[in-house]
Each structure stands twice: as C-alpha cells, then as structure tokens.
Enzyme design. Structure first.
Site, PDB file in Angstrom:
ATOM      1  CB  SER A 133      -0.855   0.049   1.272  1.00 13.01           C
ATOM      2  OG  SER A 133      -1.627  -1.093   1.376  1.00 13.01           O
TER       3      SER A 133
ATOM      4  CB  ALA B  17       1.366  -0.652   4.671  1.00 11.17           C
TER       5      ALA B  17
ATOM      6  CG  HIS C 212      -5.032  -7.480   0.367  1.00  7.46           C
ATOM      7  ND1 HIS C 212      -4.982  -6.618  -0.697  1.00  7.46           N
ATOM      8  CD2 HIS C 212      -3.946  -7.214   1.133  1.00  7.46           C
ATOM      9  CE1 HIS C 212      -3.908  -5.856  -0.587  1.00  7.46           C
ATOM     10  NE2 HIS C 212      -3.261  -6.193   0.511  1.00  7.46           N
TER      11      HIS C 212
ATOM     12  CG  ASN D 168      -0.737   1.903  11.528  1.00  3.93           C
ATOM     13  OD1 ASN D 168      -0.514   1.445  10.401  1.00  3.93           O
ATOM     14  ND2 ASN D 168      -1.269   1.176  12.469  1.00  3.93           N
TER      15      ASN D 168
ATOM     16  CG  HIS E 183      -3.621  -2.074  -3.293  1.00  3.57           C
ATOM     17  ND1 HIS E 183      -2.533  -2.890  -3.153  1.00  3.57           N
ATOM     18  CD2 HIS E 183      -3.971  -1.704  -2.060  1.00  3.57           C
ATOM     19  CE1 HIS E 183      -2.241  -3.007  -1.866  1.00  3.57           C
ATOM     20  NE2 HIS E 183      -3.112  -2.289  -1.185  1.00  3.57           N
TER      21      HIS E 183
ATOM     22  CG  MET F 186      -4.827  -6.772   7.334  1.00  2.00           C
ATOM     23  SD  MET F 186      -6.234  -5.721   6.955  1.00  2.00           S
ATOM     24  CE  MET F 186      -6.327  -4.706   8.436  1.00  2.00           C
ATOM     25  CB  SER F 187      -0.512  -8.449   2.499  1.00  5.36           C
ATOM     26  OG  SER F 187       0.626  -7.746   2.950  1.00  5.36           O
TER      27      SER F 187
ATOM     28  CG  HIS G 276      -6.646   2.556   4.048  1.00  6.12           C
ATOM     29  ND1 HIS G 276      -5.648   1.607   4.158  1.00  6.12           N
ATOM     30  CD2 HIS G 276      -6.824   2.752   2.724  1.00  6.12           C
ATOM     31  CE1 HIS G 276      -5.259   1.246   2.944  1.00  6.12           C
ATOM     32  NE2 HIS G 276      -5.953   1.923   2.048  1.00  6.12           N
TER      33      HIS G 276
ATOM     34  CE1 TYR H  26      -8.640  -5.728   1.953  1.00  5.97           C
ATOM     35  CE2 TYR H  26      -6.756  -6.508   3.208  1.00  5.97           C
ATOM     36  CZ  TYR H  26      -7.306  -5.625   2.301  1.00  5.97           C
ATOM     37  OH  TYR H  26      -6.538  -4.668   1.723  1.00  5.97           O
ATOM     38  CD  GLU H  27      -8.725  -7.227  -2.571  1.00  7.15           C
ATOM     39  OE1 GLU H  27      -9.210  -6.714  -3.576  1.00  7.15           O
ATOM     40  OE2 GLU H  27      -7.528  -7.555  -2.486  1.00  7.15           O
TER      41      GLU H  27
END
Ligand code: HPA
Length: 277
Positions: free
Chosen positions: A31, A114, A84, A236, A62, A212-213, A248, A86-87
């Site tokens: 990201s 990220a 991802h 963060n 993305h 998350m990746s 985000h 989560y998609e």
C-alpha cells in the site's frame, strides 16, 4: 472446466507471449509504495484484468498491474497491487499470480507491505526486515489437494525468509545509512484493524509488526522453492500502542513519505542479490 494448474499454465503462456524471458526478480509493492514505479524503465505493462483467471483487487491505493522493466541495472517484474484475503477471495486466488510468476521463471520475490508497529520502537516510517512470521490468518494457501508439480505436501518453513537475502538487505541498508530493524510479522486476515487487547496478545506471542498480506504468498512461494525476502514499512502504531485510532489514509500517507528511501533499499539490495542467484 480447467483445473487450477491448467489455469496457471494458461496465464503463464499469456505472460510468456507478452514478456519473453521473465525477470529473475519480482518486486511486490505494498500500500502506498508506488515510488518504485517512477524509477522503472518500463518494457511491458500488463493490467491484471488482462491476465487469464487473475482476480481483480478492490483496495483503495492499489492499482493492479504487472510491470516488466529495468530498475537501476536489474530487470524486474513489479506487481503494483496484490490480492488480499479480506477482499473475499480464496487463498488459491490470492496466491495465484505469485505462483504464475514463479512458473514463468522468477527466482526471487521481494515482498513489501504496510504494517502496524506493535512496540513504540517500531514507529511510523520505520522499515522492518521480516525475519519470520506468525500465520494467524486462520487458514493456509496450501490447504487442499497438493499440487505436486509445485512442491511437497508438508514443506518445511524454517528458512522461509531467505537468510542470505536477508543478510544482503541488512548490509545494503547499513551501507546506505538506512535504519532497518528486524522483526516478526503477524499475518491477519482483517479487514477490521485489531483491538488493543488483540495487539497486546500478538505482542505477547512474539510479534513485532502486524498486517493483512504477505503471509499467504510467502508460504506459497516457499512451497514452490522460490526465494522470498520481505520488508514492512511501519505506517502506524498498532491499536492501543499509540494514542489515536487507526485510519487507512494515515497508512497511505506514511508509506508515501518513506517510499523514496524504500525504493533505494529495494533497488540496491537487488543489485547485490544478483551475485548470489
Ligand atoms: N494492522 C493491520 N494491518 C495494517 C496495519 C495495522 O495496524 N497498518 C497497516 N496495515
């Protein structure tokens, strides 16, 4: 209906026809880390939507393309955007492009992402070389009938993040006076960010950064015998570590700030890696 392997082979043939010899290196941009793209002398650009059977990404920040070109002195394939879990995609779909690029002949995968920092020492804009991971995604990309053509049923994961390549990245960072920490990446499925209690648990489990990746593709690539190296950009402090809630947009903004340095690290590390291929 084609099976998964046949679909991968069709995607491979499609890419081969467009690209010719596939580069040894694949760089995966996380990201907001698109600056690398400004430095690539592009030969071929292939939108993911053109590649047979490759799912489309839906995440803001993305743009999904495969770029083939030269970064510094090295020919690379660059993935702008990844898929991802989560998609709502299956793990097989998430790792599909990585497997296809592996079948095309890529040898080294430089993954970037990220991530949230689990300690105050892992603060926004810090770079962290991933030593190892905790797969807390609740699943695994190798579940299902093993694809023997790719690898064995029970692959060892001791050296998933290639020790030699990690040493090269660490040495390159030192040479360039880029601060690079090392740590364990906790892979989560998201898409909600974590609660402070969860973050406390991940820290107690030995994690340093969360994201998350990366974990699905790293496992699938190691299964295929590909060499993997990964660096997180801390965008963060994770939930409860810092005083403010997560956004985000903060993730994208911080990543943008460090992308020039990140790009330099990737470019120079790859140059050194050519010696050990
Ligand atoms: N948690 C999970 N994924 C992330 C974070 C985070 O704090 N920051 C960037 N990706």
């Amino acid at each position: 209906m084609k099976n998964y392997l046949e679909k991968m082979m069709e995607a491979k043939e499609f890419i081969n026809a467009k690209v010719g010899t596939f580069p040894d290196f694949v760089v995966v941009l996380g990201s907001g880390l698109a600056a690398v793209l400004n430095e690539i002398k592009i030969e071929v650009e292939i939108p993911y939507s053109d590649i047979p059977y490759l799912a489309k990404t839906t995440v803001e920040g993305h743009v999904s393309k495969l770029l083939i070109g030269t970064l510094g002195e090295t020919r690379v394939a660059c993935m702008q955007g990844r898929l991802h879990f989560y998609e709502g995609l299956s793990m097989e779909e998430v790792v599909f492009p990585f497997r296809v690029f592996g079948l095309c002949g890529a040898k080294v995968f430089f993954l970037t992402n990220a991530a949230g920092g689990l300690h105050v020492e892992m603060k926004p804009a810090d770079l962290v070389l991933i030593q190892d991971h905790l797969n807390l995604m609740g699943t695994n990309p190798l579940i299902g009938k093993n694809i023997d053509k790719l690898g064995t049923r029970f692959p060892d994961m001791t050296h998933l993040y290639d020790p030699t390549l990690r040493r090269i990245v660490a040495q390159t960072a030192e040479k360039l006076a880029i601060k690079l920490q090392q740590g364990v990446y906790v892979g989560l499925h998201g898409p909600s960010y974590e609660t402070p209690a969860e973050i406390k648990m991940y820290r107690a489990l030995g994690g340093d950064v969360v994201g998350m990746s990366t974990v699905p593709e790293a496992i699938a690539l190691h299964h295929m015998g590909k060499r993997v190296v990964a660096v997180s950009c801390v965008t963060n402090l994770a939930a409860g570590v810092g005083p403010t809630p997560l956004e985000h947009s903060e993730v994208l903004e911080t990543a943008k700030k460090v992308q020039t340095v990140f790009c330099l690290l990737v470019k120079e590390s790859i140059k050194e890696m050519k010696r050990v291929l």
